[in-house]
Design an enzyme around this catalytic site. Structure first.
Site, PDB file in Angstrom:
ATOM      1  N   ASP A  78      73.441  24.753  70.187  1.00 22.37           N
ATOM      2  CA  ASP A  78      72.397  24.638  71.415  1.00 22.37           C
ATOM      3  C   ASP A  78      72.676  23.727  72.317  1.00 22.37           C
ATOM      4  O   ASP A  78      73.530  22.328  71.956  1.00 22.37           O
ATOM      5  CB  ASP A  78      71.260  25.447  70.647  1.00 22.37           C
ATOM      6  CG  ASP A  78      69.684  24.638  71.218  1.00 22.37           C
ATOM      7  OD1 ASP A  78      69.794  25.980  72.326  1.00 22.37           O
ATOM      8  OD2 ASP A  78      68.831  24.557  70.975  1.00 22.37           O
ATOM      9  N   HIS A  79      72.254  24.174  73.777  1.00 23.13           N
ATOM     10  CA  HIS A  79      72.154  22.876  74.468  1.00 23.13           C
ATOM     11  C   HIS A  79      73.413  21.805  75.057  1.00 23.13           C
ATOM     12  O   HIS A  79      72.535  20.541  74.755  1.00 23.13           O
ATOM     13  CB  HIS A  79      71.231  21.648  74.333  1.00 23.13           C
ATOM     14  CG  HIS A  79      69.260  22.529  74.449  1.00 23.13           C
ATOM     15  ND1 HIS A  79      68.816  22.482  76.280  1.00 23.13           N
ATOM     16  CD2 HIS A  79      68.348  23.103  73.963  1.00 23.13           C
ATOM     17  CE1 HIS A  79      68.125  23.085  76.240  1.00 23.13           C
ATOM     18  NE2 HIS A  79      67.591  23.673  75.022  1.00 23.13           N
ATOM     19  N   HIS A 174      59.836  21.968  74.927  1.00 25.44           N
ATOM     20  CA  HIS A 174      60.644  21.692  72.913  1.00 25.44           C
ATOM     21  C   HIS A 174      59.687  20.822  72.719  1.00 25.44           C
ATOM     22  O   HIS A 174      59.069  20.050  72.985  1.00 25.44           O
ATOM     23  CB  HIS A 174      61.619  21.438  73.562  1.00 25.44           C
ATOM     24  CG  HIS A 174      63.435  21.621  73.916  1.00 25.44           C
ATOM     25  ND1 HIS A 174      63.296  21.623  74.793  1.00 25.44           N
ATOM     26  CD2 HIS A 174      63.495  23.025  73.677  1.00 25.44           C
ATOM     27  CE1 HIS A 174      64.668  22.255  75.380  1.00 25.44           C
ATOM     28  NE2 HIS A 174      64.804  23.497  74.332  1.00 25.44           N
ATOM     29  N   GLY A 175      59.987  21.028  71.169  1.00 21.85           N
ATOM     30  CA  GLY A 175      58.630  20.531  70.432  1.00 21.85           C
ATOM     31  C   GLY A 175      56.967  21.313  70.449  1.00 21.85           C
ATOM     32  O   GLY A 175      56.861  21.587  70.938  1.00 21.85           O
ATOM     33  N   HIS A 202      63.287  29.609  74.845  1.00 23.06           N
ATOM     34  CA  HIS A 202      63.156  28.045  74.312  1.00 23.06           C
ATOM     35  C   HIS A 202      61.795  27.363  73.865  1.00 23.06           C
ATOM     36  O   HIS A 202      61.106  28.266  74.733  1.00 23.06           O
ATOM     37  CB  HIS A 202      64.305  26.681  75.128  1.00 23.06           C
ATOM     38  CG  HIS A 202      65.173  27.047  75.385  1.00 23.06           C
ATOM     39  ND1 HIS A 202      66.552  26.562  74.488  1.00 23.06           N
ATOM     40  CD2 HIS A 202      65.818  28.550  75.735  1.00 23.06           C
ATOM     41  CE1 HIS A 202      67.664  26.528  74.889  1.00 23.06           C
ATOM     42  NE2 HIS A 202      67.466  27.964  76.139  1.00 23.06           N
ATOM     43  N   GLY A 203      62.220  26.763  72.885  1.00 18.54           N
ATOM     44  CA  GLY A 203      60.786  25.922  72.598  1.00 18.54           C
ATOM     45  C   GLY A 203      59.371  26.741  71.769  1.00 18.54           C
ATOM     46  O   GLY A 203      58.466  26.839  72.592  1.00 18.54           O
ATOM     47  N   ASN A 224      64.266  30.995  71.176  1.00 14.87           N
ATOM     48  CA  ASN A 224      64.960  29.528  70.099  1.00 14.87           C
ATOM     49  C   ASN A 224      63.344  28.391  69.275  1.00 14.87           C
ATOM     50  O   ASN A 224      62.572  28.567  70.258  1.00 14.87           O
ATOM     51  CB  ASN A 224      65.237  29.444  71.154  1.00 14.87           C
ATOM     52  CG  ASN A 224      66.901  29.294  71.677  1.00 14.87           C
ATOM     53  OD1 ASN A 224      66.609  29.700  71.223  1.00 14.87           O
ATOM     54  ND2 ASN A 224      67.279  28.176  72.186  1.00 14.87           N
ATOM     55  N   VAL A 225      63.125  28.510  68.177  1.00 11.49           N
ATOM     56  CA  VAL A 225      62.539  27.752  67.390  1.00 11.49           C
ATOM     57  C   VAL A 225      63.503  26.863  66.891  1.00 11.49           C
ATOM     58  O   VAL A 225      64.326  27.392  65.641  1.00 11.49           O
ATOM     59  CB  VAL A 225      62.177  28.929  66.331  1.00 11.49           C
ATOM     60  CG1 VAL A 225      61.101  28.543  65.639  1.00 11.49           C
ATOM     61  CG2 VAL A 225      61.549  30.190  67.189  1.00 11.49           C
ATOM     62  N   THR A 227      61.491  22.808  65.939  1.00 12.55           N
ATOM     63  CA  THR A 227      60.857  21.476  65.778  1.00 12.55           C
ATOM     64  C   THR A 227      60.119  22.549  64.336  1.00 12.55           C
ATOM     65  O   THR A 227      59.782  21.356  62.875  1.00 12.55           O
ATOM     66  CB  THR A 227      59.780  21.438  67.068  1.00 12.55           C
ATOM     67  OG1 THR A 227      60.652  20.741  67.620  1.00 12.55           O
ATOM     68  CG2 THR A 227      59.275  20.353  66.476  1.00 12.55           C
TER      69      THR A 227
HETATM   70  P1  13P Z   1      61.609  24.121  69.551  1.00 12.01           P
HETATM   71  O1  13P Z   1      61.897  22.503  69.236  1.00 12.01           O
HETATM   72  O2  13P Z   1      60.202  23.652  70.829  1.00 12.01           O
HETATM   73  O3  13P Z   1      61.142  25.032  68.915  1.00 12.01           O
HETATM   74  O4  13P Z   1      62.132  24.404  70.481  1.00 12.01           O
HETATM   75  C1  13P Z   1      63.792  24.793  70.661  1.00 12.01           C
HETATM   76  C2  13P Z   1      65.078  25.359  71.106  1.00 12.01           C
HETATM   77  O5  13P Z   1      64.189  25.519  72.396  1.00 12.01           O
HETATM   78  C3  13P Z   1      66.071  25.250  71.400  1.00 12.01           C
HETATM   79  O6  13P Z   1      66.626  25.265  72.012  1.00 12.01           O
END
Ligand code: 13P
Length: 275
Positions: A78-79, A174-175, A202-203, A224-225, A227
């Site tokens: 990821d990223h 994100h978060g 994402h997020g 994507n999950v 946090t």
């Molecule tokens: P969250 O942590 O907000 O769920 O996002 C995760 C993410 O997008 C990882 O690439």
């Protein structure tokens, strides 16, 4: 070349849950939940996870889980902003990797992503790219503000770069969200129309189920999950220590697995429902 499994999701209108993990018990809990719901799963290593676990170990763990459970389990980086690490992960056998050049100027992001896509494809690995800025913090990529994905640039980027999946910025962050998240579905509609590859949201943490379902129905194929899973894990550990005597810790892993299973289920229900 590995089959682009997200293309199947795109054609059949469902999405794969893609979860950030740092520990083996999180990985197992996610596999248990996905297997119970009968859906495929992506386990994602951040750069720091790939570094501390080791990219080869991460790939082997995911392959072992793929063999052990009656569902498809894929590994994803990821990223990644570190090209050297990204190449190591490709060589180690990750199923897919994300190069995050979203903080770079468009031309530079396109040029690097294109050269990486050639390298990935020669080795049967799928590549995710990103344009626009997703607010929040993900490893070294941090931003206070969102910059939504521009549809003209997105169309050009997807066509020229050769990416297999494309991450969009449409109001996602994100978060944990401060307030109610607001996804811009009109922008998503245009991006789906102009970008032929599967799109990634994402997020995922905190996005209401109905919005996730709507985004999937419109063409999001990977959600994507991170946090919420990490948070459930750490909170369970904290509450375990509050309710157990020191030394009475035999079943703590069961607690942690249960917490991750419960936290992920809310998301996984959306992916199954969208099928
Ligand atoms: P969250 O942590 O907000 O769920 O996002 C995760 C993410 O997008 C990882 O690439």
């Amino acid at each position: 070349m590995m089959e682009n499994y997200l293309l199947r999701a795109k054609h059949e209108n469902y999405a794969l849950g893609s979860f950030n993990v740092n520990t083996y018990d999180e990985m197992v809990a996610l596999c248990e939940t996905a297997a119970r719901l009968g859906q495929p799963l992506i386990l994602m290593a951040s750069m720091s996870c790939a570094r501390f676990m080791g990219e080869k170990t991460f790939v082997k763990l995911v392959q072992a889980l793929n063999d052990a459970y009656p569902i498809d389990v894929y590994s994803h980086l990821d990223h990644c902003t570190d090209q050297e690490l990204l190449l190591r992960c490709i060589d180690a056998g990750f199923d897919s990797v994300m190069f995050d050049g979203s903080h770079r100027p468009f031309a530079e992001n396109l040029q690097i992503t294109s050269s990486l896509s050639a390298y990935c494809h020669e080795r049967g690995v799928l590549l995710e790219g990103e344009l626009g800025v997703i607010a929040g913090e993900e490893g070294p990529v941090k931003s206070k503000f969102s910059e939504f994905t521009d549809p003209d640039q997105a169309e050009c980027f997807v066509r020229e770069s050769g990416v297999d999946f494309f991450a969009v910025s449409i109001g996602n962050a994100h978060g944990f969200y401060k307030g109610e998240p607001k996804l811009h579905f009109d922008l998503l509609e245009e991006l789906v129309r102009r970008c032929p590859v599967p799109l990634v949201l994402h997020g995922g943490t905190g996005i209401p189920q109905e919005d996730i379902r709507r985004a999937i129905a419109m063409g999001i194929c990977k959600v994507n999950v991170g946090t919420e899973i990490r948070s459930a894990y750490v909170s369970a550990l904290y509450s375990y220590t509050q309710t157990h005597e020191k030394g009475d810790v035999r079943d703590f892993v069961k607690y942690l697995r249960a917490a991750v299973g419960t936290a992920s289920e809310r998301y996984m229900e959306c992916f199954a429902a969208a099928k």
